[in-house]
Design a protein around this motif. Structure first.
Motif, PDB file in Angstrom:
ATOM      1  N   THR A 160       0.846  -1.186   0.000  1.00 56.56           N
ATOM      2  CA  THR A 160       0.000   0.000   0.000  1.00 56.56           C
ATOM      3  C   THR A 160       0.885   1.241   0.000  1.00 56.56           C
ATOM      4  OG1 THR A 160      -0.061   0.278   2.403  1.00 56.56           O
ATOM      5  CG2 THR A 160      -1.633  -1.284   1.422  1.00 56.56           C
ATOM      6  N   ARG A 161       0.278   2.395  -0.219  1.00 55.54           N
ATOM      7  CA  ARG A 161       1.046   3.638  -0.193  1.00 55.54           C
ATOM      8  C   ARG A 161       1.508   4.001   1.216  1.00 55.54           C
ATOM      9  NH1 ARG A 161      -0.652   8.416  -4.150  1.00 55.54           N
ATOM     10  NH2 ARG A 161       1.539   8.854  -3.620  1.00 55.54           N
ATOM     11  N   GLU A 162       0.929   3.366   2.227  1.00 56.07           N
ATOM     12  CA  GLU A 162       1.361   3.626   3.601  1.00 56.07           C
ATOM     13  C   GLU A 162       2.692   2.930   3.914  1.00 56.07           C
ATOM     14  OE1 GLU A 162      -1.799   2.656   2.857  1.00 56.07           O
ATOM     15  OE2 GLU A 162      -2.581   4.698   3.039  1.00 56.07           O
ATOM     16  N   HIS A 163       3.000   1.851   3.188  1.00 59.25           N
ATOM     17  CA  HIS A 163       4.242   1.089   3.416  1.00 59.25           C
ATOM     18  C   HIS A 163       4.460   0.858   4.922  1.00 59.25           C
ATOM     19  CE1 HIS A 163       5.061   1.566  -0.802  1.00 59.25           C
ATOM     20  NE2 HIS A 163       5.107   2.867  -0.702  1.00 59.25           N
ATOM     21  N   LYS A 164       3.451   0.239   5.524  1.00 57.32           N
ATOM     22  CA  LYS A 164       3.489   0.040   6.974  1.00 57.32           C
ATOM     23  C   LYS A 164       4.590  -0.934   7.381  1.00 57.32           C
ATOM     24  CE  LYS A 164      -1.483   0.861   7.581  1.00 57.32           C
ATOM     25  NZ  LYS A 164      -2.775   0.273   8.006  1.00 57.32           N
ATOM     26  N   ASP A 165       5.159  -0.686   8.544  1.00 58.93           N
ATOM     27  CA  ASP A 165       6.143  -1.616   9.093  1.00 58.93           C
ATOM     28  C   ASP A 165       5.471  -2.933   9.446  1.00 58.93           C
ATOM     29  OD1 ASP A 165       8.836  -0.095   9.596  1.00 58.93           O
ATOM     30  OD2 ASP A 165       7.256   1.314  10.169  1.00 58.93           O
ATOM     31  N   ASN A 166       6.102  -4.032   9.065  1.00 57.25           N
ATOM     32  CA  ASN A 166       5.628  -5.374   9.417  1.00 57.25           C
ATOM     33  C   ASN A 166       4.176  -5.609   9.016  1.00 57.25           C
ATOM     34  OD1 ASN A 166       8.149  -5.978  10.802  1.00 57.25           O
ATOM     35  ND2 ASN A 166       7.416  -4.618  12.416  1.00 57.25           N
ATOM     36  N   ASP A 167       3.775  -5.114   7.872  1.00 54.93           N
ATOM     37  CA  ASP A 167       2.413  -5.303   7.394  1.00 54.93           C
ATOM     38  C   ASP A 167       2.163  -6.794   7.147  1.00 54.93           C
ATOM     39  OD1 ASP A 167      -0.020  -5.375   5.977  1.00 54.93           O
ATOM     40  OD2 ASP A 167       0.351  -3.400   5.083  1.00 54.93           O
ATOM     41  N   VAL A 339      12.316   5.655   3.719  1.00 58.32           N
ATOM     42  CA  VAL A 339      12.269   4.696   4.824  1.00 58.32           C
ATOM     43  C   VAL A 339      10.891   4.743   5.478  1.00 58.32           C
ATOM     44  CG1 VAL A 339      14.747   4.801   5.278  1.00 58.32           C
ATOM     45  CG2 VAL A 339      13.212   6.364   6.484  1.00 58.32           C
ATOM     46  N   THR A 340      10.551   3.669   6.169  1.00 55.15           N
ATOM     47  CA  THR A 340       9.278   3.578   6.882  1.00 55.15           C
ATOM     48  C   THR A 340       9.332   4.370   8.183  1.00 55.15           C
ATOM     49  OG1 THR A 340       9.918   1.631   8.150  1.00 55.15           O
ATOM     50  CG2 THR A 340       8.952   1.251   5.962  1.00 55.15           C
ATOM     51  N   ARG A 341       8.213   4.357   8.901  1.00 62.93           N
ATOM     52  CA  ARG A 341       8.139   5.077  10.177  1.00 62.93           C
ATOM     53  C   ARG A 341       9.200   4.579  11.159  1.00 62.93           C
ATOM     54  NH1 ARG A 341       4.283   8.251  12.040  1.00 62.93           N
ATOM     55  NH2 ARG A 341       2.909   7.637  10.314  1.00 62.93           N
ATOM     56  N   GLU A 342       9.494   3.265  11.101  1.00 64.19           N
ATOM     57  CA  GLU A 342      10.491   2.705  12.012  1.00 64.19           C
ATOM     58  C   GLU A 342      11.884   2.660  11.406  1.00 64.19           C
ATOM     59  OE1 GLU A 342       9.168  -1.029  13.554  1.00 64.19           O
ATOM     60  OE2 GLU A 342       7.255  -0.221  14.276  1.00 64.19           O
ATOM     61  N   GLY A 343      12.042   3.226  10.218  1.00 64.41           N
ATOM     62  CA  GLY A 343      13.371   3.352   9.621  1.00 64.41           C
ATOM     63  C   GLY A 343      13.784   2.245   8.674  1.00 64.41           C
ATOM     64  N   LYS A 437      12.288  12.698  11.380  1.00 66.15           N
ATOM     65  CA  LYS A 437      12.303  11.345  11.908  1.00 66.15           C
ATOM     66  C   LYS A 437      11.092  10.578  11.386  1.00 66.15           C
ATOM     67  CE  LYS A 437      14.770  12.573  16.143  1.00 66.15           C
ATOM     68  NZ  LYS A 437      14.741  12.570  17.639  1.00 66.15           N
ATOM     69  N   GLY A 438      11.143   9.261  11.504  1.00 66.70           N
ATOM     70  CA  GLY A 438      10.032   8.427  11.053  1.00 66.70           C
ATOM     71  C   GLY A 438      10.012   8.310   9.540  1.00 66.70           C
ATOM     72  N   ARG A 439       8.805   8.296   8.984  1.00 68.61           N
ATOM     73  CA  ARG A 439       8.642   8.176   7.525  1.00 68.61           C
ATOM     74  C   ARG A 439       9.280   9.380   6.842  1.00 68.61           C
ATOM     75  NH1 ARG A 439       4.456   5.958   4.393  1.00 68.61           N
ATOM     76  NH2 ARG A 439       5.156   5.932   2.230  1.00 68.61           N
ATOM     77  N   THR A 440      10.332   9.142   6.039  1.00 66.66           N
ATOM     78  CA  THR A 440      11.049  10.273   5.470  1.00 66.66           C
ATOM     79  C   THR A 440      11.958   9.818   4.335  1.00 66.66           C
ATOM     80  OG1 THR A 440      12.314  12.247   6.070  1.00 66.66           O
ATOM     81  CG2 THR A 440      13.066  10.153   6.989  1.00 66.66           C
ATOM     82  N   LEU A 441      12.656  10.767   3.764  1.00 66.90           N
ATOM     83  CA  LEU A 441      13.701  10.508   2.781  1.00 66.90           C
ATOM     84  C   LEU A 441      15.055  10.701   3.444  1.00 66.90           C
ATOM     85  CD1 LEU A 441      12.227  12.347  -0.350  1.00 66.90           C
ATOM     86  CD2 LEU A 441      12.625   9.887  -0.146  1.00 66.90           C
ATOM     87  N   VAL A 442      15.920   9.715   3.283  1.00 72.29           N
ATOM     88  CA  VAL A 442      17.247   9.742   3.894  1.00 72.29           C
ATOM     89  C   VAL A 442      18.288   9.950   2.794  1.00 72.29           C
ATOM     90  CG1 VAL A 442      18.934   8.418   5.212  1.00 72.29           C
ATOM     91  CG2 VAL A 442      16.499   8.215   5.748  1.00 72.29           C
ATOM     92  N   PRO A 443      19.207  10.895   2.945  1.00 70.42           N
ATOM     93  CA  PRO A 443      20.264  11.052   1.944  1.00 70.42           C
ATOM     94  C   PRO A 443      21.058   9.755   1.777  1.00 70.42           C
ATOM     95  CG  PRO A 443      20.235  12.932   3.429  1.00 70.42           C
ATOM     96  CD  PRO A 443      19.291  11.913   4.014  1.00 70.42           C
ATOM     97  N   TYR A 444      21.279   9.374   0.524  1.00 68.98           N
ATOM     98  CA  TYR A 444      21.996   8.133   0.260  1.00 68.98           C
ATOM     99  C   TYR A 444      23.491   8.402   0.237  1.00 68.98           C
ATOM    100  CZ  TYR A 444      23.964   4.156  -2.194  1.00 68.98           C
ATOM    101  OH  TYR A 444      24.747   3.082  -2.540  1.00 68.98           O
ATOM    102  N   GLU A 445      24.230   7.644   1.022  1.00 70.73           N
ATOM    103  CA  GLU A 445      25.686   7.731   1.042  1.00 70.73           C
ATOM    104  C   GLU A 445      26.248   6.340   0.776  1.00 70.73           C
ATOM    105  OE1 GLU A 445      27.559  10.270   1.048  1.00 70.73           O
ATOM    106  OE2 GLU A 445      25.997  11.761   1.434  1.00 70.73           O
TER     107      GLU A 445
END
Length: 479
Positions: A160-167, A339-343, A437-445
């Motif tokens: 789903t678009r929510e991309h829930k953790d451990n769905d 990343v998801t809410r839990e990273g 924090k949580g659901r977000t975009l993380v810079p790729y390194e």
């Protein structure tokens, strides 16, 4: 090349430009699987299913069926065969070889069951150079409605678009869980759907030698679960086809990418499974060196799916990012991982490009060498051309699509992204102000690759640009 306001050029960077009565953008497989089943239920003459892979065990609706017929792909097609005596179904799957097929669960065995009917036709398509892939993902219903994009009807794709953790709904047919998966496709009606029907019949001819006739005309259909994104709009079909036997190579997608990057005025937003095509990286680097060039934002998965792909594609990404970042003297380039809410990293399988408010591309092609000239690909493109009727509405919709995708990735409200882009005058500044924090975009390194990974990335064995050099290398290995 074309002027900045007119990038598409039929016969050069696209195959055909045809009218769509309606076009819908489909984000993630929850919506896609359900809409495909709805469309097949409305089919009366022919259904073409063309894909990189199919798994007959997947469920259209993992949380419980709301539509007629069985919930699993294979049993549903057998049910359709019995309940629609005038319907012909053509399933065309990439022939990845008998050895590889052994690892794909019960799919080949389930497909054999379909062949007891003379109305369900199944072919493995091996009409391609050695080790190339038929990577198109196309569904056509009666030539009046079609899907084209990046979503495969196979395992590990539904989310789903929510991309829930451990769905708990994200489970393989075996019952094993898999991680969050981001994907995209399109749905179209009108002349462009008929053109995709022509493409499907051409592919069937290559694979089988059998020429299929177009179905008779009938009224338009549309799945009840979807809302159209655009209406009465021209849509271009762009392809990659490798040279094979007497078939000439087609590199329309590569030409489009390069033209689109060169035409960008303000922003280039991309979602891709890979960042491994040197021609794309060099084109972006050239624009980044310009004093008034565009901002470029890429959304990638943290790592490619599978060990060999990770070694090859991630190492190529490391090398090309070094090239691009060295060219980014004005600080206008970013690459992120969602990343998801839990990273937990969300795997990005979507293939989307948005250039300014003028170009929207969704399809099967990635930013890798294979998609430029070695695999078979198909993309759909919408261009908002200056002076055309309704152009401002198209521009507004293209911008809204980009902002909606970022809203999903950043876990924010829809109005926030657009408002901050306008406030800052910068897509990158808006993203940076919304990341948290949580659901977000993380810079790729990227991690620095090991020696063996560098060696793999330096040759074209696993990500070739064209058939000839690959074939010679492959024959040398297996001789």
């Amino acid at each position: 090349m074309s002027s900045p306001s007119e990038v598409l050029d039929e016969g050069r960077n696209c195959w055909r430009i045809a009218r769509a009565d309606r076009l819908g953008l489909i984000i993630d497989a929850e919506a896609y699987f359900k809409a495909v089943k709805e469309a097949i239920l409305e089919a009366r003459h022919t259904v073409y299913l063309i894909g990189w892979d199919f798994d007959t065990r997947i469920k259209f609706e993992p949380e419980g069926s709301t539509l007629d017929g069985p919930n699993k792909l294979g049993t549903f097609l057998r049910w359709i065969d019995k309940s629609r005596p005038d319907l012909q179904v053509y399933v065309l799957k990439w022939d990845l070889g008998a050895i590889q097929s052994l690892g794909r669960g019960t799919t080949p065995l389930a497909i054999l069951d379909w062949m007891t009917s003379n109305r369900i036709h199944f072919k493995l398509d091996g009409a391609h150079p050695k080790a190339a892939a038929h990577h198109q993902k196309i569904v056509v219903i009666d030539d009046i409605l079609a899907f084209c994009g990046g979503i495969d009807m196979t395992a590990d794709r539904w989310d789903t678009r929510e991309h829930k953790d451990n769905d708990p709904r994200r489970r393989r047919p075996s019952g094993r869980r898999y991680g969050p998966w981001h994907d995209a496709s399109t749905i179209v009606t009108g002349d462009v759907a008929k053109a995709l029907g022509d493409l499907a019949r051409e592919r069937w001819l290559w694979a089988s030698g059998e020429k299929l006739e177009p179905p008779p005309d009938r009224p338009s259909i549309w799945p009840a679960s979807l809302e159209p994104t655009l209406s009465d709009v021209d849509v271009a079909i762009a392809r990659t086809i490798p040279e094979f036997e007497d078939r000439k190579a087609v590199r329309e997608i590569e030409a489009f990418y390069l033209n689109a990057i060169a035409s960008a005025k303000h922003t280039i937003y991309c979602e891709s499974q890979y960042f491994a095509a040197r021609c794309i990286a060099e084109a972006m680097a050239a624009r980044l060196k310009e004093k008034s060039g565009p901002e470029i934002v890429i959304v990638n998965p943290e790592s490619a799916d599978g060990f060999l792909e990770a070694v090859t594609m991630d190492t190529a990404r490391y090398r090309l990012l070094k090239l691009v970042r060295e060219a980014d003297i004005h600080d206008r380039f970013r690459i992120y991982t969602p990343v998801t809410r839990e990273g937990e990293p969300i795997y990005v399988h979507a293939k989307i490009t948005v250039v300014d408010d003028r170009l929207l591309r969704v399809g099967s092609s990635n930013f890798n060498n294979r998609s430029m000239g070695f695999d078979t690909e198909c993309d759909l493109i919408v261009e908002a051309q200056a002076g055309r009727k309704g152009v401002q509405g198209i521009r507004d919709t293209i911008t809204a699509i980009r902002d909606d995708l970022l809203t999903e990735h950043l876990g924010r409200k829809p109005a926030e992204v657009g408002a901050l882009v306008r406030e800052h005058g910068s897509l990158i500044a808006a993203i940076e102000s919304l990341r948290g924090k949580g659901r977000t975009l993380v810079p790729y390194e990227p991690d620095e690759p090991a020696g063996i990974e560098e060696a793999l990335a330096e040759n074209d064995l696993f990500d070739p640009e064209a058939p000839p050099s690959w074939s010679k290398r492959l024959l040398g290995i297996f001789r």
